[in-house]
Design an enzyme around this catalytic site. Sequence first.
Site, short mmCIF file in Angstrom:
data_model
loop_
_atom_site.label_atom_id
_atom_site.label_comp_id
_atom_site.label_asym_id
_atom_site.label_seq_id
_atom_site.Cartn_x
_atom_site.Cartn_y
_atom_site.Cartn_z
N HIS A 108 20.50 11.99 -5.55
CA HIS A 108 20.19 11.27 -4.31
C HIS A 108 21.15 11.73 -3.21
CE1 HIS A 108 18.54 8.20 -1.79
NE2 HIS A 108 19.75 7.79 -1.50
N ASP A 140 16.71 4.52 -13.58
CA ASP A 140 16.21 3.34 -14.29
C ASP A 140 14.95 2.87 -13.56
OD1 ASP A 140 17.03 1.98 -12.05
OD2 ASP A 140 18.60 0.82 -13.04
C1 GAR Z 1 17.57 16.34 -2.52
O1 GAR Z 1 18.52 16.14 -1.51
C2 GAR Z 1 17.45 15.10 -3.39
O2 GAR Z 1 18.64 14.42 -3.54
C3 GAR Z 1 16.48 14.28 -2.60
O3 GAR Z 1 15.51 15.19 -2.23
C4 GAR Z 1 16.15 16.45 -1.96
C5 GAR Z 1 15.35 17.54 -2.62
O4 GAR Z 1 15.64 18.76 -2.06
N1 GAR Z 1 15.98 13.19 -3.39
C6 GAR Z 1 15.81 11.97 -2.91
O5 GAR Z 1 15.95 11.66 -1.75
C7 GAR Z 1 15.38 10.95 -3.95
N2 GAR Z 1 15.63 9.62 -3.47
P1 GAR Z 1 15.03 20.12 -2.67
O6 GAR Z 1 13.54 19.87 -2.92
O7 GAR Z 1 15.26 21.14 -1.61
O8 GAR Z 1 15.78 20.39 -3.94
#
Ligand code: GAR
Length: 208
Positions: A108, A140
């Site tokens: 996250h 979870d």
């Molecule tokens: C990441 O920063 C991840 O933490 C976030 O999406 C991005 C994916 O980047 N996830 C969330 O926000 C989940 N709540 P990517 O597709 O370039 O790896």
Amino acid sequence: MRIVVLVSGTGSNLQAVIDAVQRGALPVEIAAVGSDRPGTYGIERSAAAGLETFVVDFSAFDSRADWDAELLRVVQSYQPDYVVSSGFMRIVGPEFIAAYPQRYLNTHPALLPSFPGAHGVRDALAYGVKVTGCTIMWADAGVDTGPIIAQQAVKVSDHDDEASLHERIKVAERELLLETLAHLASAQDRLTQDGSAQDGGDGLRGES
Ligand code: GAR
């Protein structure tokens, strides 16, 4: 250690995992990469890297329960030790969580418990925090509520917009994700070696 990675978007963090595995820096086998929708770059780049891919298209199911059941069935068919949500923007059902207790890793882009949800970077900027960061945790049944495994702080600059801040957070996120996977792989390796010592080295734990 076998992992299945779930993505909904570009999968740039996944690419860091693929690169580390390919250069022999991470003793992990990516059994498959899956998505909840067709046409994601995360799936495209995985296929280009020669990985198994699958899509369990959320919009093709009549109910969330049906989608959940199919996602679980497909993921289980790859027999992963761990499932990694790498920008997978869907909450999975209770059966999925129960099937992978402390085996479903999530990332996250904020310092939880602050700014959970789909817009962690935007919400942190809007609040005006001077330090944010990233969190690796066990998923979870809640939204970004699982036990925290690791966190890294990232300073917010006065000139940041959502994209620039998210990009810096992702740099920290990739490092933390790789470290966490390496740690899990070495713990798994130690367990396997202990098992081999107990069973005389044939992996059968005393039964034949
Ligand atoms: C990441 O920063 C991840 O933490 C976030 O999406 C991005 C994916 O980047 N996830 C969330 O926000 C989940 N709540 P990517 O597709 O370039 O790896």
